[in-house]
Design a protein around this motif. Structure first.
Motif, mmCIF file in Angstrom:
data_model
loop_
_atom_site.group_PDB
_atom_site.id
_atom_site.type_symbol
_atom_site.label_atom_id
_atom_site.label_comp_id
_atom_site.label_asym_id
_atom_site.label_seq_id
_atom_site.Cartn_x
_atom_site.Cartn_y
_atom_site.Cartn_z
ATOM 1 N N MET A 195 -40.702 -19.069 14.089
ATOM 2 C CA MET A 195 -42.235 -18.898 14.305
ATOM 3 C C MET A 195 -42.248 -17.549 14.909
ATOM 4 O O MET A 195 -43.365 -16.779 14.732
ATOM 5 C CB MET A 195 -42.915 -19.856 14.841
ATOM 6 C CG MET A 195 -42.849 -21.160 14.354
ATOM 7 S SD MET A 195 -43.699 -21.197 12.634
ATOM 8 C CE MET A 195 -42.495 -21.721 11.467
ATOM 9 N N ARG A 196 -41.663 -16.977 16.061
ATOM 10 C CA ARG A 196 -41.759 -16.070 16.578
ATOM 11 C C ARG A 196 -41.213 -14.787 15.672
ATOM 12 O O ARG A 196 -41.938 -13.754 15.726
ATOM 13 C CB ARG A 196 -40.882 -16.051 17.929
ATOM 14 C CG ARG A 196 -41.514 -16.988 18.916
ATOM 15 C CD ARG A 196 -40.906 -16.985 20.343
ATOM 16 N NE ARG A 196 -39.608 -17.204 20.483
ATOM 17 C CZ ARG A 196 -39.162 -18.572 21.021
ATOM 18 N NH1 ARG A 196 -39.972 -19.379 21.299
ATOM 19 N NH2 ARG A 196 -38.049 -18.731 21.216
ATOM 20 N N LEU A 197 -40.422 -14.948 14.956
ATOM 21 C CA LEU A 197 -39.828 -13.923 14.056
ATOM 22 C C LEU A 197 -41.063 -13.716 12.972
ATOM 23 O O LEU A 197 -41.412 -12.555 12.628
ATOM 24 C CB LEU A 197 -38.820 -14.555 13.057
ATOM 25 C CG LEU A 197 -37.339 -13.913 13.674
ATOM 26 C CD1 LEU A 197 -36.227 -14.537 12.726
ATOM 27 C CD2 LEU A 197 -37.144 -12.583 13.843
ATOM 28 N N ARG A 198 -41.662 -14.869 12.547
ATOM 29 C CA ARG A 198 -42.960 -14.428 11.699
ATOM 30 C C ARG A 198 -44.021 -13.577 12.177
ATOM 31 O O ARG A 198 -44.725 -12.699 11.832
ATOM 32 C CB ARG A 198 -43.482 -15.796 11.024
ATOM 33 C CG ARG A 198 -42.571 -16.295 10.271
ATOM 34 C CD ARG A 198 -43.159 -17.807 9.810
ATOM 35 N NE ARG A 198 -44.329 -17.840 8.922
ATOM 36 C CZ ARG A 198 -44.838 -19.121 8.526
ATOM 37 N NH1 ARG A 198 -44.256 -20.252 8.856
ATOM 38 N NH2 ARG A 198 -45.984 -18.933 7.952
ATOM 39 N N ILE A 199 -43.936 -13.996 13.656
ATOM 40 C CA ILE A 199 -45.331 -13.225 14.346
ATOM 41 C C ILE A 199 -44.702 -11.607 14.399
ATOM 42 O O ILE A 199 -45.508 -10.668 14.033
ATOM 43 C CB ILE A 199 -45.448 -13.739 15.817
ATOM 44 C CG1 ILE A 199 -46.026 -15.201 15.790
ATOM 45 C CG2 ILE A 199 -46.135 -12.800 16.755
ATOM 46 C CD1 ILE A 199 -46.066 -16.110 17.079
ATOM 47 N N VAL A 200 -43.414 -11.481 14.772
ATOM 48 C CA VAL A 200 -43.144 -9.961 14.894
ATOM 49 C C VAL A 200 -43.059 -9.334 13.661
ATOM 50 O O VAL A 200 -43.739 -8.085 13.745
ATOM 51 C CB VAL A 200 -41.851 -10.326 15.594
ATOM 52 C CG1 VAL A 200 -41.079 -8.682 15.643
ATOM 53 C CG2 VAL A 200 -41.913 -10.552 17.153
ATOM 54 N N HIS A 201 -42.670 -10.175 12.295
ATOM 55 C CA HIS A 201 -42.695 -9.582 11.132
ATOM 56 C C HIS A 201 -44.250 -9.269 10.827
ATOM 57 O O HIS A 201 -44.361 -8.088 10.240
ATOM 58 C CB HIS A 201 -42.141 -10.555 10.078
ATOM 59 C CG HIS A 201 -42.359 -9.927 8.680
ATOM 60 N ND1 HIS A 201 -43.300 -10.332 8.001
ATOM 61 C CD2 HIS A 201 -41.293 -9.175 8.126
ATOM 62 C CE1 HIS A 201 -42.956 -9.773 6.662
ATOM 63 N NE2 HIS A 201 -42.046 -8.940 6.709
ATOM 64 N N GLU A 202 -45.263 -10.054 11.043
ATOM 65 C CA GLU A 202 -46.402 -9.658 10.920
ATOM 66 C C GLU A 202 -47.003 -8.364 11.713
ATOM 67 O O GLU A 202 -47.988 -7.378 11.120
ATOM 68 C CB GLU A 202 -47.490 -10.788 10.875
ATOM 69 C CG GLU A 202 -48.764 -10.431 10.745
ATOM 70 C CD GLU A 202 -49.293 -10.404 9.026
ATOM 71 O OE1 GLU A 202 -50.385 -9.902 8.688
ATOM 72 O OE2 GLU A 202 -48.278 -10.242 8.320
ATOM 73 N N LEU A 203 -46.791 -8.217 12.809
ATOM 74 C CA LEU A 203 -47.080 -7.386 13.865
ATOM 75 C C LEU A 203 -46.470 -5.885 13.275
ATOM 76 O O LEU A 203 -47.059 -4.829 13.243
ATOM 77 C CB LEU A 203 -46.519 -7.750 15.336
ATOM 78 C CG LEU A 203 -47.532 -8.654 15.865
ATOM 79 C CD1 LEU A 203 -47.124 -8.815 17.046
ATOM 80 C CD2 LEU A 203 -49.250 -8.062 15.885
ATOM 81 N N ALA A 204 -45.129 -6.119 12.683
ATOM 82 C CA ALA A 204 -44.488 -4.760 12.347
ATOM 83 C C ALA A 204 -45.254 -4.466 10.967
ATOM 84 O O ALA A 204 -45.416 -3.267 10.880
ATOM 85 C CB ALA A 204 -43.162 -5.090 12.326
ATOM 86 N N ARG A 205 -45.520 -5.191 10.252
ATOM 87 C CA ARG A 205 -45.966 -4.780 9.005
ATOM 88 C C ARG A 205 -47.518 -4.354 8.836
ATOM 89 O O ARG A 205 -47.447 -3.396 8.297
ATOM 90 C CB ARG A 205 -46.253 -6.290 8.159
ATOM 91 C CG ARG A 205 -46.748 -5.929 6.884
ATOM 92 C CD ARG A 205 -46.920 -7.468 5.848
ATOM 93 N NE ARG A 205 -48.066 -8.113 6.516
ATOM 94 C CZ ARG A 205 -49.205 -7.827 6.015
ATOM 95 N NH1 ARG A 205 -49.573 -6.653 5.278
ATOM 96 N NH2 ARG A 205 -50.230 -8.506 6.543
ATOM 97 N N VAL A 206 -48.340 -4.644 10.018
ATOM 98 C CA VAL A 206 -49.501 -3.902 9.981
ATOM 99 C C VAL A 206 -49.618 -2.829 10.828
ATOM 100 O O VAL A 206 -50.475 -1.963 10.931
ATOM 101 C CB VAL A 206 -50.542 -5.032 10.554
ATOM 102 C CG1 VAL A 206 -50.733 -6.223 9.388
ATOM 103 C CG2 VAL A 206 -50.353 -5.389 11.783
ATOM 104 N N GLU A 207 -48.507 -2.815 11.917
ATOM 105 C CA GLU A 207 -48.433 -1.816 12.727
ATOM 106 C C GLU A 207 -49.853 -1.492 13.482
ATOM 107 O O GLU A 207 -50.043 -0.491 13.853
ATOM 108 C CB GLU A 207 -47.988 -0.275 12.030
ATOM 109 C CG GLU A 207 -46.724 -0.451 11.303
ATOM 110 C CD GLU A 207 -46.262 1.052 10.728
ATOM 111 O OE1 GLU A 207 -46.741 1.914 11.128
ATOM 112 O OE2 GLU A 207 -45.314 0.948 9.992
ATOM 113 N N ASP A 208 -50.139 -2.592 13.928
ATOM 114 C CA ASP A 208 -51.544 -2.701 14.764
ATOM 115 C C ASP A 208 -51.467 -3.919 15.724
ATOM 116 O O ASP A 208 -50.618 -4.653 15.423
ATOM 117 C CB ASP A 208 -52.592 -2.584 13.873
ATOM 118 C CG ASP A 208 -54.085 -2.122 14.611
ATOM 119 O OD1 ASP A 208 -54.020 -1.628 15.968
ATOM 120 O OD2 ASP A 208 -54.982 -2.048 14.066
#
Length: 121
Positions: free
Chosen positions: A36-49
């Motif tokens: 779940m934390r990886l999903r959060i980090v992935h989404e934050l990295a994807r949007v770069e915001d």
């Protein structure tokens, strides 16, 4: 880990974050070891915001989601700040890159390859 060295303050509410010097590899790896934390980090990295906590639609309870964000914040992976009533989350990419060059990009690349291999989005 708690520290008063690096805090985000807004409207009287403070969130404690480790300074770059206080970040530990084992804490970062622990934070990134949960799906779940990886999903959060992935989404934050994807949007770069920055994104509010409410943006994340994960199959966990609100209290569990709060726990995941706390682990990410206390390890130094994310920076959280209040903007009005929203708690905003941003990836501490520069700090992670300075301390552990290539770790985040390698991890995200491996996650992408895994998702492709397993047919997950």
């Amino acid at each position: 880990m708690t520290t008063s060295v690096n805090t985000a303050r807004s409207g009287g509410r403070e969130l404690e974050h480790p300074s770059r010097a206080e970040m530990r590899l084992e804490g970062v790896l622990h934070a990134l070891s949960d799906p779940m934390r990886l999903r959060i980090v992935h989404e934050l990295a994807r949007v770069e915001d920055e994104l509010p906590c409410s943006h994340f639609d994960l199959p966990v309870t609100k209290s569990t989601l709060t726990h995941h964000f706390r682990v990410l914040r206390e390890s130094g992976v994310v920076q959280q700040t209040y903007r009005g009533t929203a708690k905003m989350n941003g990836l501490r990419r520069a700090d992670l890159a300075a301390l552990y060059p290539g770790l985040l990009d390698s991890l995200l690349g491996a996650l992408g390859r895994q998702n492709d291999r397993l047919g997950e989005g």
